[in-house]
Design an enzyme around this catalytic site. Structure first.
Site, PDB file in Angstrom:
ATOM      1  N   GLY A 160       0.831  -1.207   0.000  1.00 44.66           N
ATOM      2  CA  GLY A 160       0.000   0.000   0.000  1.00 44.66           C
ATOM      3  C   GLY A 160       0.858   1.246   0.000  1.00 44.66           C
ATOM      4  O   GLY A 160       2.065   1.177  -0.237  1.00 44.66           O
ATOM      5  N   ASN A 161       0.245   2.385   0.225  1.00 47.03           N
ATOM      6  CA  ASN A 161       1.022   3.620   0.338  1.00 47.03           C
ATOM      7  C   ASN A 161       0.418   4.501   1.418  1.00 47.03           C
ATOM      8  O   ASN A 161      -0.581   4.158   2.032  1.00 47.03           O
ATOM      9  CB  ASN A 161       1.106   4.342  -1.018  1.00 47.03           C
ATOM     10  CG  ASN A 161      -0.267   4.707  -1.548  1.00 47.03           C
ATOM     11  OD1 ASN A 161      -0.993   5.480  -0.925  1.00 47.03           O
ATOM     12  ND2 ASN A 161      -0.639   4.133  -2.683  1.00 47.03           N
ATOM     13  N   ARG A 162       1.027   5.646   1.652  1.00 46.15           N
ATOM     14  CA  ARG A 162       0.670   6.458   2.823  1.00 46.15           C
ATOM     15  C   ARG A 162      -0.517   7.391   2.603  1.00 46.15           C
ATOM     16  O   ARG A 162      -0.861   8.172   3.472  1.00 46.15           O
ATOM     17  CB  ARG A 162       1.873   7.323   3.229  1.00 46.15           C
ATOM     18  CG  ARG A 162       3.054   6.538   3.724  1.00 46.15           C
ATOM     19  CD  ARG A 162       4.174   7.490   4.113  1.00 46.15           C
ATOM     20  NE  ARG A 162       5.417   6.773   4.315  1.00 46.15           N
ATOM     21  CZ  ARG A 162       5.719   6.085   5.404  1.00 46.15           C
ATOM     22  NH1 ARG A 162       4.871   6.039   6.394  1.00 46.15           N
ATOM     23  NH2 ARG A 162       6.870   5.460   5.484  1.00 46.15           N
ATOM     24  N   SER A 163      -1.141   7.337   1.444  1.00 43.58           N
ATOM     25  CA  SER A 163      -2.233   8.285   1.187  1.00 43.58           C
ATOM     26  C   SER A 163      -3.391   8.082   2.171  1.00 43.58           C
ATOM     27  O   SER A 163      -3.818   6.959   2.424  1.00 43.58           O
ATOM     28  CB  SER A 163      -2.746   8.095  -0.244  1.00 43.58           C
ATOM     29  OG  SER A 163      -3.895   8.867  -0.429  1.00 43.58           O
TER      30      SER A 163
END
Ligand code: CTP
Length: 401
Positions: free
Chosen positions: A197-200
Site C-alpha cells: 500500500g502507500n501512505r495516502s
C-alpha cells in the site's frame, strides 16, 4: 417516511420542499403514521398522504406514485426500512413505491447509534449506494429516550440541498456539472493478511469531493481504504481496495462525467500472484513477491478523453515541476496539481498542502502552504474557468437509482 421519532422532522422537511416550489407527495409506513398523522402531511402538502398499498387499488397506487416522482426522499429511513429496500422486500406502500422508482433516490437514515453501527445496516447501505442512492448521513446529537450519539436525522438544509442536487437544480458555480473524484491509496494483496500500500489518507480527494458538492456539482467519489467519513452531499461513494477495482469503478462512472479529478495514489504495481493461504515465514518455497504493472487509469482516461476536463495529481519527491509537466502531457490532462510528498507539512496524511498547478495551455500558478480544503478551492476555481472556456453545463440529471 418510516417509523422513527425523526418522523416529526419529516413534517418540517415536507414544508421546506413545498416552500422551495416542489409538489410533495407524502407516503408513510404504518409505524410512521403512528408517530405523525397523515392529516399533518396532507395539510402541509395539499395532497392526501398515503399509507396503504390497497388504497386506490384499481389504479395501482404504488406504480402511479413512482411514475409521477422526480426525486424520492426516504426521511427518516429506519434500519428496518433500509434492510427492506436493500433486499427488495415490498410489503407496504413505501417499499412498493421504492421498487417502482426510476428517479434519483435520497436516503436519510435516522436510528439509534447501535443500529446505525450494526454491520447489517452498513451492508444494506453499501448495497443501496452501489445501486445509485444518495445517502445523507445522520448527524450526532440527542436521540429518542434521552440518549445521544450518531444516528440523528441530518439537518433539513442538508436534506434540501441533497434533493436539489439529485434534481440537478442545486445552485452554485458547478450546478449541473457532473464530477468524478478518486481519493486515497490502493492496496494490492499479497495474501489474506498482507498487502502493498502507500501512505495516502484520502484527505485531499475528500476535500475536493466535498468542495465540488458545496459548489452544486453532482459528485461521485471512488475511494481507496480511508478512515474518513463520507463527505456530505455526494451522489455516491464507492469504496474499493485495488487499482484494478478503482479502474473498473472509474470506467463505469466516467462516461457522463464533465470533470474527472484523480487525486488517488494508485499503486503502479501489484503482486503477480495472490497466495490464498497466509505465507508462512518458514515457507521454503517463498522467494519474494514478484510484481506486475497495474493499469494507469488516468492515462486510459486521457486516451478516451471526449469532452471531459481531466485533472491529475503528481506526487513527487524531486524535480517536481519538471516531472509534473511531463505527466500532464503524457497522460493528456487539462490540469495537473504537482505536490511534494517529502515535506512534513504537505503531501500524505497531513491536513495542509502546497502545490504548483500546471495547465495544458501553459498556465502555471503556485499555491503556498494552505489547508487541503484551501487547495481544493483553488483547484475548483481553476476547473471552473476551464469549463467556462469550453463546455456549457449539461441538462438536469436523469439518472436512475
Ligand atoms: N494514476 C493512475 N493510475 C496509476 C498511477 C497513477 O490513474 N496506475 C494517476 C494518479 O491518480 C495521479 C496521476 O496518475 O493523478 C499521477 O500519479 P503519480 O503516482 O504521481 O504518477 P505515476 O503515473 O504513477 O508515475 P511515477 O510513478 O513515475 O511518478
Amino acid at each position: 417516511m418510516s417509523g422513527g421519532i425523526a418522523a416529526y422532522k419529516a413534517a418540517s422537511l415536507a414544508r421546506g420542499l413545498v416552500k422551495a416550489g416542489a409538489t410533495v407527495q407524502a407516503v408513510l409506513t404504518e409505524h410512521a403514521a403512528a408517530f405523525v398523522g397523515p392529516p399533518t402531511f396532507a395539510g402541509l402538502t395539499g395532497r392526501p398522504a398515503h399509507t396503504g398499498v390497497l388504497t386506490d387499488a384499481h389504479r395501482v397506487l404504488h406504480v402511479r406514485l413512482a411514475r409521477e416522482t422526480d426525486v424520492a426522499v426516504f426521511a427518516p429511513a429506519t434500519a428496518n426500512l433500509l434492510a427492506k429496500l436493500a433486499h427488495g422486500l415490498c410489503d407496504d406502500l413505501v417499499t412498493s413505491v421504492f421498487m417502482c422508482l426510476r428517479c434519483p433516490v435520497v436516503l436519510a437514515p435516522a436510528m439509534h447509534t447501535e443500529m446505525w453501527a450494526h454491520p447489517a445496516t452498513r451492508a444494506n447501505l453499501a448495497v443501496l449506494r452501489d445501486r445509485g442512492a444518495t445517502v445523507v448521513e445522520p448527524g450526532e446529537g440527542a436521540l429518542a429516550g434521552g440518549d445521544s450519539g450518531p444516528g440523528r436525522l441530518a439537518d433539513e438544509d442538508e436534506l434540501l440541498e441533497a434533493v436539489a442536487r439529485a434534481l440537478g437544480t442545486a445552485s452554485g458555480p458547478l450546478a449541473g456539472r457532473r464530477v468524478l473524484v478518486t481519493a486515497g491509496g490502493t492496496r494490492e494483496p499479497i495474501d489474506p493478511v498482507r498487502f502493498i500500500g502507500n501512505r495516502s489518507s484520502g484527505k485531499m480527494g475528500y476535500a475536493l469531493a466535498a468542495e465540488a458538492a458545496r459548489r452544486g456539482a453532482r459528485v461521485d467519489l471512488v475511494s481507496g481504504p480511508s478512515h474518513l467519513a463520507d463527505p456530505p452531499g455526494l451522489r455516491s461513494v464507492r469504496r474499493i481496495e485495488t487499482a484494478r477495482q478503482m479502474r473498473d469503478a472509474v470506467m463505469q462512472l466516467c462516461d457522463d462525467a464533465d470533470v474527472v479529478v484523480k487525486a488517488a495514489a494508485v499503486a503502479d504495481f501489484r503482486p503477480a500472484s495472490y497466495a490464498a493461504q497466509k505465507v508462512k515465514k518458514d515457507d521454503e518455497g517463498f522467494t519474494g513477491v514478484p510484481l506486475e504493472r497495474n493499469p494507469d487509469i488516468l492515462a486510459e482516461l486521457g486516451r478516451r478523453k471526449g469532452h471531459r476536463v481531466l485533472v491529475g495529481f503528481a506526487a513527487e519527491t524531486d524535480l517536481a515541476e519538471e516531472r509534473g509537466r511531463e505527466k500532464l502531457h503524457r497522460k493528456g490532462l487539462d490540469l495537473i496539481v504537482v505536490n511534494r510528498v517529502d515535506a512534513p507539512d504537505a503531501g500524505f496524511n497531513v491536513d495542509t498542502n502546497r502545490a504548483v498547478l500546471l495547465s495544458a495551455g501553459g498556465g502555471r500558478s503556485e499555491v503556498a502552504l494552505t489547508s487541503k480544503a484551501g487547495l481544493a478551492r483553488v483547484v475548483w476555481d481553476r476547473v471552473e474557468s476551464l469549463l467556462d472556456e469550453t463546455r456549457p453545463p449539461a441538462p438536469a440529471d436523469a439518472s436512475t437509482p
